[in-house]
Design an enzyme around this catalytic site. Structure first.
Site, PDB file in Angstrom:
ATOM      1  CG  ASN A   1      24.268 -62.705 -39.963  1.00 49.34           C
ATOM      2  OD1 ASN A   1      23.551 -62.017 -39.233  1.00 49.34           O
ATOM      3  ND2 ASN A   1      25.493 -63.016 -39.625  1.00 49.34           N
TER       4      ASN A   1
ATOM      5  N   GLY B   1      14.164 -50.046 -42.708  1.00 49.66           N
ATOM      6  CA  GLY B   1      15.577 -50.066 -43.047  1.00 49.66           C
ATOM      7  C   GLY B   1      16.419 -49.210 -42.108  1.00 49.66           C
TER       8      GLY B   1
ATOM      9  N   GLY C   1      25.262 -55.640 -36.151  1.00 43.34           N
ATOM     10  CA  GLY C   1      25.328 -55.363 -37.585  1.00 43.34           C
ATOM     11  C   GLY C   1      26.717 -54.904 -37.974  1.00 43.34           C
ATOM     12  CB  SER C   2      27.896 -53.196 -40.997  1.00 44.21           C
ATOM     13  OG  SER C   2      27.113 -52.015 -40.937  1.00 44.21           O
TER      14      SER C   2
ATOM     15  CD  GLU D   1      28.107 -57.789 -29.044  1.00 41.94           C
ATOM     16  OE1 GLU D   1      29.070 -58.381 -29.561  1.00 41.94           O
ATOM     17  OE2 GLU D   1      28.101 -57.420 -27.854  1.00 41.94           O
ATOM     18  CG  LEU D   2      29.941 -53.124 -34.126  1.00 42.36           C
ATOM     19  CD1 LEU D   2      30.781 -51.877 -34.024  1.00 42.36           C
ATOM     20  CD2 LEU D   2      28.537 -52.792 -34.602  1.00 42.36           C
ATOM     21  N   GLY D   3      31.264 -56.137 -36.941  1.00 43.61           N
ATOM     22  CA  GLY D   3      31.870 -57.052 -37.907  1.00 43.61           C
ATOM     23  C   GLY D   3      33.157 -57.702 -37.424  1.00 43.61           C
TER      24      GLY D   3
ATOM     25  CB  CYS E   1      29.821 -61.345 -37.054  1.00 40.67           C
ATOM     26  SG  CYS E   1      29.131 -62.409 -35.767  1.00 40.67           S
TER      27      CYS E   1
ATOM     28  CD  GLU F   1      32.224 -58.513 -41.694  1.00 44.23           C
ATOM     29  OE1 GLU F   1      31.781 -57.360 -41.851  1.00 44.23           O
ATOM     30  OE2 GLU F   1      31.881 -59.243 -40.750  1.00 44.23           O
TER      31      GLU F   1
ATOM     32  CG  PHE G   1      28.880 -60.767 -44.207  1.00 44.59           C
ATOM     33  CD1 PHE G   1      29.558 -61.016 -43.033  1.00 44.59           C
ATOM     34  CD2 PHE G   1      27.486 -60.698 -44.167  1.00 44.59           C
ATOM     35  CE1 PHE G   1      28.881 -61.197 -41.832  1.00 44.59           C
ATOM     36  CE2 PHE G   1      26.797 -60.888 -42.971  1.00 44.59           C
ATOM     37  CZ  PHE G   1      27.508 -61.132 -41.813  1.00 44.59           C
TER      38      PHE G   1
HETATM   39  P1  NAD Z   1      23.926 -53.477 -41.412  1.00 46.82           P
HETATM   40  O1  NAD Z   1      24.685 -52.724 -40.384  1.00 46.82           O
HETATM   41  O2  NAD Z   1      23.812 -52.907 -42.776  1.00 46.82           O
HETATM   42  O3  NAD Z   1      22.427 -53.760 -40.916  1.00 46.82           O
HETATM   43  C1  NAD Z   1      22.127 -54.297 -39.644  1.00 46.82           C
HETATM   44  C2  NAD Z   1      20.869 -53.650 -39.099  1.00 46.82           C
HETATM   45  O4  NAD Z   1      21.100 -52.263 -38.885  1.00 46.82           O
HETATM   46  C3  NAD Z   1      19.670 -53.718 -40.039  1.00 46.82           C
HETATM   47  O5  NAD Z   1      18.506 -53.891 -39.263  1.00 46.82           O
HETATM   48  C4  NAD Z   1      19.685 -52.356 -40.712  1.00 46.82           C
HETATM   49  O6  NAD Z   1      18.414 -51.987 -41.205  1.00 46.82           O
HETATM   50  C5  NAD Z   1      20.134 -51.473 -39.561  1.00 46.82           C
HETATM   51  N1  NAD Z   1      20.816 -50.228 -39.929  1.00 46.82           N
HETATM   52  C6  NAD Z   1      21.583 -49.976 -41.013  1.00 46.82           C
HETATM   53  N2  NAD Z   1      22.079 -48.720 -40.948  1.00 46.82           N
HETATM   54  C7  NAD Z   1      21.607 -48.172 -39.805  1.00 46.82           C
HETATM   55  C8  NAD Z   1      21.767 -46.894 -39.174  1.00 46.82           C
HETATM   56  N3  NAD Z   1      22.498 -45.920 -39.719  1.00 46.82           N
HETATM   57  N4  NAD Z   1      21.145 -46.673 -37.993  1.00 46.82           N
HETATM   58  C9  NAD Z   1      20.412 -47.646 -37.416  1.00 46.82           C
HETATM   59  N5  NAD Z   1      20.207 -48.864 -37.966  1.00 46.82           N
HETATM   60  C10 NAD Z   1      20.801 -49.126 -39.148  1.00 46.82           C
HETATM   61  O7  NAD Z   1      24.581 -54.914 -41.428  1.00 46.82           O
HETATM   62  P2  NAD Z   1      24.521 -56.015 -42.562  1.00 46.82           P
HETATM   63  O8  NAD Z   1      25.570 -55.715 -43.561  1.00 46.82           O
HETATM   64  O9  NAD Z   1      23.176 -56.264 -43.037  1.00 46.82           O
HETATM   65  O10 NAD Z   1      24.948 -57.276 -41.658  1.00 46.82           O
HETATM   66  C11 NAD Z   1      26.180 -57.804 -41.722  1.00 46.82           C
HETATM   67  C12 NAD Z   1      27.129 -57.160 -40.744  1.00 46.82           C
HETATM   68  O11 NAD Z   1      26.718 -57.457 -39.411  1.00 46.82           O
HETATM   69  C13 NAD Z   1      28.516 -57.740 -40.887  1.00 46.82           C
HETATM   70  O12 NAD Z   1      29.457 -56.712 -40.761  1.00 46.82           O
HETATM   71  C14 NAD Z   1      28.601 -58.695 -39.708  1.00 46.82           C
HETATM   72  O13 NAD Z   1      29.907 -58.985 -39.295  1.00 46.82           O
HETATM   73  C15 NAD Z   1      27.812 -57.987 -38.667  1.00 46.82           C
HETATM   74  N6  NAD Z   1      27.327 -58.943 -37.648  1.00 46.82           N
HETATM   75  C16 NAD Z   1      27.861 -58.887 -36.394  1.00 46.82           C
HETATM   76  C17 NAD Z   1      27.464 -59.817 -35.433  1.00 46.82           C
HETATM   77  C18 NAD Z   1      28.038 -59.803 -34.029  1.00 46.82           C
HETATM   78  O14 NAD Z   1      27.419 -60.409 -33.137  1.00 46.82           O
HETATM   79  N7  NAD Z   1      29.176 -59.180 -33.788  1.00 46.82           N
HETATM   80  C19 NAD Z   1      26.519 -60.794 -35.768  1.00 46.82           C
HETATM   81  C20 NAD Z   1      26.004 -60.808 -37.068  1.00 46.82           C
HETATM   82  C21 NAD Z   1      26.406 -59.862 -38.000  1.00 46.82           C
END
Ligand code: NAD
Length: 488
Positions: free
Chosen positions: A157, A213, A233-234, A255-257, A289, A383, A385
């Protein structure tokens, strides 16, 4: 295309970065413009064999890089900042094309990413440690040492900023880094960073960038040479990474959702309240996020607020950010679009009233306003998004606190009121890592510690001086003139 381009496609086509641009050992991944579906190129990806070989080299490189002088590391950060400044138009262009950012969002993202590099240049000389008292004749020192190889896994994002905010401080503090960007934004969130540091003269092998991925991310977490993972990420993926890191006893920053509340009190200026809610809910199509996922509005102004926000949402333009000035661009992919549509229809089925929006065209999703949401509605908790403003009335300040805290997440909160004292008293009862009085929930200034509580993180923060805590570890060092004689 000119050789002066930072992101010239012939450099990265079907390649990964290991210190040099080499063929990826995995399948090539398409680089796509979400607004049009156009294929912009193909990037390499990695298999676990290639990752293992790269991580062996990173481990060696980390030892040499950790021994460099603080001046040398700071100079690389300054040069990377200058390179980013020189190429900012190109970085903005790629953020618009590949991540569906509007030009304004892309320009803001590049500006704070450059700020990250400037701030990182100050870290090498600040991460010293402390001198402690001890017995006579003994020097007693706690000093900061690099962690080793840091794996950075980043989302789509804010792909440039959310990767560089970890990569730059980790490098500045003497670590080697392996970056795995999100496959949907490998160029603007991966190639860009590899190229900035390559052009800045970072020694080969200190930074690798391996697109892929979830599986590639999981392999990075498992790799024996990777001492620490910084993940953004999530929450679902973060939990898996946290579990693996726990089993392997690795340091991990998550750093998550979020499901962040923006609370509007009855004495708020309505124009400002609408402006804050619009920004908080719809910026970058709600794919942040910190997006204002719940807008809690005091009952006296609830009807007027809903009417005004609905009008505002209807007026926002949605379109391809490459072909004009639109308020909102596309969602990142079909998975994200399907999730938004599904959540909206479940919200309706649970009694929510969609006052405007939710229509789709390709990956474009019209900004929505949903009222009549109760705490048993899935959209109260999940969430989105996506650009969906969920507006909920409350009567008393205590009720606003209870509604805002009714979530497993705890990332950000905002409170808007003409009475800053009242807003602060209310805000102090909210369980979040980020709290903004008289502002909406989407804020980051680079120099602040950034992190959430509950399901939004694991108690770590990135940004500002918290980077020193994250990307170094303590070593206790004592020094005597000669070894003592012990009585045993
Ligand atoms: P996601 O978790 O699906 O993907 C994020 C990253 O993790 C990608 O590079 C993906 O390839 C990798 N990934 C996915 N599964 C994995 C695993 N099992 N092991 C290791 N790596 C893995 O996230 P998304 O849905 O693409 O992004 C949106 C999410 O990220 C939302 O929940 C959002 O709130 C969160 N987010 C948090 C912050 C923060 O700073 N707290 C900032 C931005 C986004």
């Amino acid at each position: 295309m000119s050789d002066a381009l930072l992101l010239k496609p012939t450099i990265w086509q079907e390649h990964v970065f290991t210190g040099q641009w080499v063929a990826g050992s995995g399948n090539v991944l398409p680089v796509t413009a979400p607004a049009s579906g156009e294929t912009l190129g193909h990037i390499g990806s990695t298999t676990s064999e290639q990752l293992d070989a790269v991580a062996d080299k990173s481990h060696e490189a980390a030892i040499a890089w950790g021994d460099t002088s603080y001046d040398e590391r700071a100079a690389i950060m300054r040069q990377a900042a200058r390179t980013a400044e020189e190429h900012q138009d190109e970085l903005i262009h790629w953020l618009i094309d590949e991540s569906g950012s509007t030009p304004a969002k892309a320009a803001f993202e590049v500006a704070i990413s450059i700020k990250v590099l400037h701030e990182a240049a100050s870290l090498p000389s600040r991460a010293a440690g402390e001198l402690m008292p001890s017995t006579p004749g003994r020097l007693n020192i706690a000093r900061r040492r690099p962690v080793g190889v840091v794996g950075v896994i980043s989302p789509f994002n804010f792909p440039l900023y959310l990767a560089i905010r970890a990569v730059a401080p980790a490098l500045a503090l003497g670590n080697a880094v392996i970056l795995k960007p999100d496959p949907r934004t490998s160029v603007c969130g991966g190639v860009s960073i590899a190229r900035l540091f390559e052009m800045a003269g970072l020694p080969k092998g200190v930074l690798a960038m391996l697109p892929g991925g979830g599986e590639a991310g999981a392999a990075l977490v498992e790799n024996r040479n990777v001492a620490m993972i910084q993940f953004t990420g999530s929450t679902a993926a973060g939990r898996k990474i946290g579990e693996t890191a726990g089993r392997l006893l690795k340091k991990v920053s998550l750093e998550l959702g979020g499901k962040n509340s923006l609370i509007i009190l009855d004495d708020a200026d309505l124009d400002l309240a609408i402006s804050n809610a619009t920004w908080g809910a719809y910026l970058h199509q709600g794919q942040i996020c910190m997006s204002s996922g719940r807008i809690l509005v005091q009952r006296d102004i609830y009807d007027r607020f809903l009417e005004r926000l609905t009008e505002k949402a209807r007026s926002l333009s949605v379109g391809d950010p490459r072909s004009g000035e639109f308020a909102l661009g596309p969602l990142i992919d079909k998975g994200q679009l399907d999730h938004a549509c599904d959540l909206l229809s479940r919200a309706k089925a649970s009694g929510g009233n969609v006052l405007v929006g939710g229509e789709t065209d390709g990956l474009f999703f019209k900004p929505a306003v949903v009222s009549d949401v109760t705490t048993d509605n899935p959209i109260f908790h999940e969430e989105a998004f996506a650009p969906i403003a969920v507006v909920i009335p409350f009567d008393t300040d205590a009720e606003a606190v209870a509604l805002a805290n009714n979530t497993e997440y705890g990332l950000s909160a905002g409170v808007i009121s003409r009475d800053a004292g009242r807003a602060l008293r209310l805000g102090e009862q909210l369980r979040t890592g980020l709290l903004h009085i008289n502002d909406q929930t989407v804020n980051d200034e680079v120099i602040n510690p950034f992190g959430g509580v509950g399901a939004s993180g694991n108690g770590t923060s990135v940004g500002g001086s918290s980077n020193i805590d994250e990307f170094t570890q303590w070593q206790w060092l004592t020094l005597k003139g000669e070894a003592p004689a012990y009585p045993l």
